[in-house]
Design an enzyme around this catalytic site. Sequence first.
Site, PDB file in Angstrom:
ATOM      1  CG  HIS A  95      82.143  37.344  39.109  1.00 40.25           C
ATOM      2  ND1 HIS A  95      82.028  35.973  38.982  1.00 40.25           N
ATOM      3  CD2 HIS A  95      80.873  37.825  39.018  1.00 40.25           C
ATOM      4  CE1 HIS A  95      80.759  35.650  38.830  1.00 40.25           C
ATOM      5  NE2 HIS A  95      80.028  36.745  38.832  1.00 40.25           N
ATOM      6  CG  ASP A  97      84.240  33.850  41.724  1.00 37.00           C
ATOM      7  OD1 ASP A  97      84.128  34.984  41.226  1.00 37.00           O
ATOM      8  OD2 ASP A  97      83.556  33.459  42.690  1.00 37.00           O
ATOM      9  CG  ASP A 128      76.954  34.512  37.246  1.00 36.12           C
ATOM     10  OD1 ASP A 128      77.692  35.500  37.352  1.00 36.12           O
ATOM     11  OD2 ASP A 128      76.388  33.977  38.226  1.00 36.12           O
ATOM     12  CD  GLU A 163      79.393  37.788  42.608  1.00 31.82           C
ATOM     13  OE1 GLU A 163      78.343  38.351  42.966  1.00 31.82           O
ATOM     14  OE2 GLU A 163      79.429  36.645  42.087  1.00 31.82           O
ATOM     15  CD  GLU A 164      78.795  33.416  41.272  1.00 30.29           C
ATOM     16  OE1 GLU A 164      77.986  33.542  42.205  1.00 30.29           O
ATOM     17  OE2 GLU A 164      78.494  33.602  40.090  1.00 30.29           O
ATOM     18  CG  HIS A 429      73.977  31.062  40.659  1.00 32.37           C
ATOM     19  ND1 HIS A 429      73.860  31.680  41.894  1.00 32.37           N
ATOM     20  CD2 HIS A 429      74.844  31.811  39.952  1.00 32.37           C
ATOM     21  CE1 HIS A 429      74.632  32.757  41.925  1.00 32.37           C
ATOM     22  NE2 HIS A 429      75.233  32.858  40.751  1.00 32.37           N
TER      23      HIS A 429
END
Length: 461
Positions: A95, A97, A128, A163-164, A429
């Site tokens: 992903h 995003d 990520d 996705e996030e 994150h």
Amino acid sequence: MTAESAETAALREKVRALMPRAKEDLTELVAMRSVADPRQFPPEECARTADFLVRAFTEAGLRDMRRVTTPDGTDAVVGHAPGPEGAPTVLLYCHYDVQPPLDDAAWQTPPFELTERDGRWYGRGSADCKGNIAMHLTALRALGGPEGKGFPVNIKFVAEGSEEQGTGGLEKLVPLQPELFAADTLLVCDTGNFALGLPTTTTSLRGLANVVVTVSTLKGEMHSGMFGGPAPDALAALVRILDGLRDENGNTAIKGLPGDGAWDGVDYPVDQFRADVGTLDGVDLVGTGSVADALWARPAVTVLGIDCPPVVGSSAAIQAKVRARVSLRVPPGIDADEALRALSDHLTSAAPWGARVEVEPESGGQPFRARTDGPAYGALAAALREAYGKEMVQSGQGGSIPLCNVLAGQFPDAEIALIGVEEPGCLIHAPNESVDPSEIEHMALAEALFLRGYAATASGR
């Protein structure tokens, strides 16, 4: 040196030579603020990132690279490349995003500027999941791309754009356009190694059952000096209810949910876990059993937030109505819908003093367990062993990836493997996210070796 080891050595050198290019890719990708939330960042940032993927993967040898709008209004990026006749098909997922940077002041370097420090590359999305994008590009370029011999398998590529945010755009697209995803093996590259330099496949994902619980006891707030004592305090009732979610040892203790599951993969040493999670000196870990059991094989409840007066500005008042957001992670072997019912029943039945309790389901998802007895897993284990010089281990992941269950339901005969460049030191994150470039290099080599080795396995050679 055997012919096969010579080929592997040559591929290793190709990947190593491509690492400066991988850093250039990641520098450009991190600079794009592709947070898929127009309330925080302009949608044009995601569009720029999607267009970058179209160009870069076209250059790396894929065809018909394009943006496809998903039901949540965001764009996925898709493409493909044909392999030899009769070759298996492999889907490469990632992903593009990213999470918002959160507290800019907590970053030691600019979040949207790839910065090298102490051998690691820092920036939001560096691991990520833009690090996995760089991994894919490096692996495909090492195998040849448009100027080489082509790819040894049929390749499909899908990069998700939301996705996030968890809005489910790609999950809803799968049944609408299954031809974009159909493959013999699906490499979901949004996880990583259990420890830096330890090749790992993630075989277990916990499901999710989130609720908001509201506790009401009075028609309105009352002065604590005049009425405190016999007046039922909604906040005190909520505290009692939430405390009942765990037993005296801290284990999740929800009636109807088993709490004795055992993990059969890699062990998670206590000292390593304490370091990874940043436990303060003198503070004990919670629960009984091993860390791996608790993380990957047993339900885990967390209170995510409470609505009540903050300390600053609070008054001498008995609270009449308060709320809490409660999250329950559900291991494979437990149905998430049944877990949601058990959690709701537990919260309702635990109310003291006749307090009124309302439980509102918020979000959920089923757990996932990968099948690991097929030819793709055998080829992946061999590829990781060649790339790292170590045997592959299997770990779980506490987070949820709902797409895996959607893919497993749509393509029940396909093998699904979860790998990637994200290891505990990446701090995904969180502020100061980073990636170790050695993981991009090793995982790109492993992916290239897998595509080559899987083709040979499937052809019977």
